[in-house]
Design a protein around this motif. Sequence first.
Motif, PDB file in Angstrom:
ATOM      1  N   GLN A 127       0.839  -1.207   0.000  1.00 50.20           N
ATOM      2  CA  GLN A 127       0.000   0.000   0.000  1.00 50.20           C
ATOM      3  C   GLN A 127       0.871   1.252   0.000  1.00 50.20           C
ATOM      4  OE1 GLN A 127      -2.878   0.023   3.196  1.00 50.20           O
ATOM      5  NE2 GLN A 127      -4.344   1.110   1.918  1.00 50.20           N
ATOM      6  N   VAL A 128       1.893   1.245   0.850  1.00 52.94           N
ATOM      7  CA  VAL A 128       2.804   2.396   0.921  1.00 52.94           C
ATOM      8  C   VAL A 128       3.583   2.541  -0.386  1.00 52.94           C
ATOM      9  CG1 VAL A 128       4.818   3.346   2.123  1.00 52.94           C
ATOM     10  CG2 VAL A 128       3.011   2.226   3.431  1.00 52.94           C
ATOM     11  N   ARG A 163      -0.979   0.316  -9.839  1.00 55.31           N
ATOM     12  CA  ARG A 163      -2.331   0.270  -9.258  1.00 55.31           C
ATOM     13  C   ARG A 163      -3.005  -1.070  -9.536  1.00 55.31           C
ATOM     14  NH1 ARG A 163      -2.408   5.575 -11.469  1.00 55.31           N
ATOM     15  NH2 ARG A 163      -3.802   4.953 -13.179  1.00 55.31           N
ATOM     16  N   THR A 199       9.734  10.589  -0.941  1.00 52.24           N
ATOM     17  CA  THR A 199       8.836   9.650  -0.260  1.00 52.24           C
ATOM     18  C   THR A 199       9.549   8.349   0.099  1.00 52.24           C
ATOM     19  OG1 THR A 199       8.085   8.617  -2.330  1.00 52.24           O
ATOM     20  CG2 THR A 199       6.878  10.567  -1.569  1.00 52.24           C
ATOM     21  N   LYS A 255       2.502   3.920 -13.504  1.00 52.14           N
ATOM     22  CA  LYS A 255       1.687   4.151 -12.304  1.00 52.14           C
ATOM     23  C   LYS A 255       0.415   3.305 -12.354  1.00 52.14           C
ATOM     24  CE  LYS A 255       3.136   8.969 -11.539  1.00 52.14           C
ATOM     25  NZ  LYS A 255       2.660  10.380 -11.465  1.00 52.14           N
ATOM     26  N   GLN A 315       9.658   6.439   3.666  1.00 49.21           N
ATOM     27  CA  GLN A 315       8.500   5.704   4.178  1.00 49.21           C
ATOM     28  C   GLN A 315       8.572   4.223   3.836  1.00 49.21           C
ATOM     29  OE1 GLN A 315       5.014   7.581   2.517  1.00 49.21           O
ATOM     30  NE2 GLN A 315       5.940   9.618   2.658  1.00 49.21           N
ATOM     31  N   GLN A 347       2.737   6.524  -7.112  1.00 47.89           N
ATOM     32  CA  GLN A 347       1.806   7.533  -7.625  1.00 47.89           C
ATOM     33  C   GLN A 347       2.367   8.943  -7.428  1.00 47.89           C
ATOM     34  OE1 GLN A 347      -0.704   6.038  -9.378  1.00 47.89           O
ATOM     35  NE2 GLN A 347       0.369   4.236  -8.561  1.00 47.89           N
ATOM     36  N   ARG A 348       3.124   9.145  -6.358  1.00 51.15           N
ATOM     37  CA  ARG A 348       3.722  10.478  -6.116  1.00 51.15           C
ATOM     38  C   ARG A 348       4.951  10.701  -6.996  1.00 51.15           C
ATOM     39  NH1 ARG A 348       2.773   9.057  -0.485  1.00 51.15           N
ATOM     40  NH2 ARG A 348       0.997  10.218   0.326  1.00 51.15           N
ATOM     41  N   THR A 350       2.690   1.552  -3.387  1.00 49.67           N
ATOM     42  CA  THR A 350       1.792   2.025  -4.452  1.00 49.67           C
ATOM     43  C   THR A 350       1.606   3.536  -4.357  1.00 49.67           C
ATOM     44  OG1 THR A 350       0.627  -0.102  -4.380  1.00 49.67           O
ATOM     45  CG2 THR A 350      -0.475   1.708  -5.516  1.00 49.67           C
ATOM     46  N   ASP A 351       1.407   4.016  -3.150  1.00 49.57           N
ATOM     47  CA  ASP A 351       1.255   5.468  -2.954  1.00 49.57           C
ATOM     48  C   ASP A 351       2.517   6.217  -3.380  1.00 49.57           C
ATOM     49  OD1 ASP A 351      -1.292   5.083  -1.958  1.00 49.57           O
ATOM     50  OD2 ASP A 351      -0.698   5.175   0.150  1.00 49.57           O
TER      51      ASP A 351
END
Length: 560
Positions: free
Chosen positions: A324-325, A384, A337, A380, A340, A331-332, A327-328
């Motif tokens: 989940q992290v 997803r 990032t 991206k 994280q 996207q950014r 994937t986020d």
Amino acid sequence: MEQTTNYCNAHQHDETHIGRPLAHYHPNLWGDHFLNYTPPDEITQRQREEEVMALKEEVRRKIQGVSENPKERLILIDVVEQLGVAYHFEDEIEANLQHFNMRYSQDDARYEDDLHFVSLRFRLLRQHGFYVSSDVFNKFKTEDGNFKESLIEDAVGILNLYEASYLRVHGENILDEAVVFTTSKLRALVDQLSDPLATQVSQALKLPLHKGVTRLLSRYYISTYEAEPMHDETLLKFAKLDFNLLQTLHLIELRDLSKWWRNLNFGTKLPFARDRIAEVYFWMLGTFYEPKYALGRQIFTKLYKMTSVMDDTYDAYGFFEELQVYTDAVQRWDKNTMNQLPDYMKLTYEALLDTFVRFEQDLANQGRSKLVPYVRELMKAQCRGYFQEAKWCQEKYVPTYDEYLNDAAITTAGYTLMSGTTFLGMGEFATTEAFEWVTQTPKPVKASCIIGRLIGDMASYKIERKRDHVASVVECYMKQFGVTEEIALKELHNIVEDAWKDLNKEMLRPTTFPRPLMTRILNLSRVIEVFYRLGEDDYSIVSQNMQQKVQLVLIDPIVL
């Protein structure tokens, strides 16, 4: 479904393998073989190139001065194409086929009942995008609508009808019938034939020409053609030398890509991922092997390897919360990032962003760096799609076939992303409009995605059952339609064939975009058939089948 790990409900965030859905992929087969490749010395290489150029002009004169006999002209074009040297003579072949297309109903009457001639002409014209009616095969049927049993006396004709029938589009019932008829007859005939025809039939039954890739097909056909008593010695020698010359070029490229891959050190630091740089390069050669597409091969191989590692991260290692992290973060698309992410994800994330920066630098020389963002957005979307599958797995949800096809298969098959990636290497053909078109997953790309995902799933679903894995398309189809596994596989095979009909139709003139672009989409589908058609996952699993293919195309030169 058998489960051996507890991937979906794992909540650990350590760097150990405990609880992770490891696929235990085999290690890299080739060691440092390609990394240590040494090309011929400069003098030897120049001599080979000069010999090829001289023979090339002799072959060109043969094509231009071929007999007025239409059958002889068709056979020569077919031989040139199957030998893998047609890329040298695109203009001459186009002129010949334009002539055949204009005189389609006026060719020598003595051949109108010649199944070999009618089938070969049909296939060559369809392969090059000319629409010709399949009604020409009606003359080979009886009044009751069946193909004439007497055709079995013409093995060459039946083989050519078999090959022609795979160029079918929707509504061509006669070609659907031809596939069944010729497959049955060739299977019955193959043991009664002598070589080289027996070998041709055997190979065709495994994979028809229309679904094969040039480098592998030409390697096979050079041996077959040499065994023909009436072969053209000049053409054969040219094909052999040209094959070896191209192999040298490809090995230099693979050596450099192997260095890039080794420097990333993913094989050591990410042992859960498939270490398959040679196999990916082979995959890419099926998409474009010609010398002028060198940059395209480099971009495609690098991006495919990054995508493959990402796939394995989602499918065979990452915990759901990590995914989940990740994937986020994708996207950014921002290195800030990275903090994280778990350490192993930082490695792939940084490499992914750096790889795209290098793509922009490489294409800036052509004034085409503005096209890279299109592929970045496709990456991206790919990410997803992977996460959607991970979510289904985490929830232990088996989607319906329709959900699977629409929500995951089209994205995670990767062929929208890969189509866009190949466009980056196509020079002036790939306009902004072409990229905007491909990102919408138009009909030919969707067909290619369906072919890719369904064939891949049918080859690998039994292996994936051995660990906690998202439901395959086979299980989704069984759930929605309440059928057995055997029926599901049969129906999915029919869906793949329907997708091929869609793709064949999209390749007919006039195409939406220039044929060189459309051919990349077609070739991506062909590679899938080569890797998975025999029911084995030749990418994930180290198979003797795959070893032999790499050996033939990238290791063993042809003996002159």
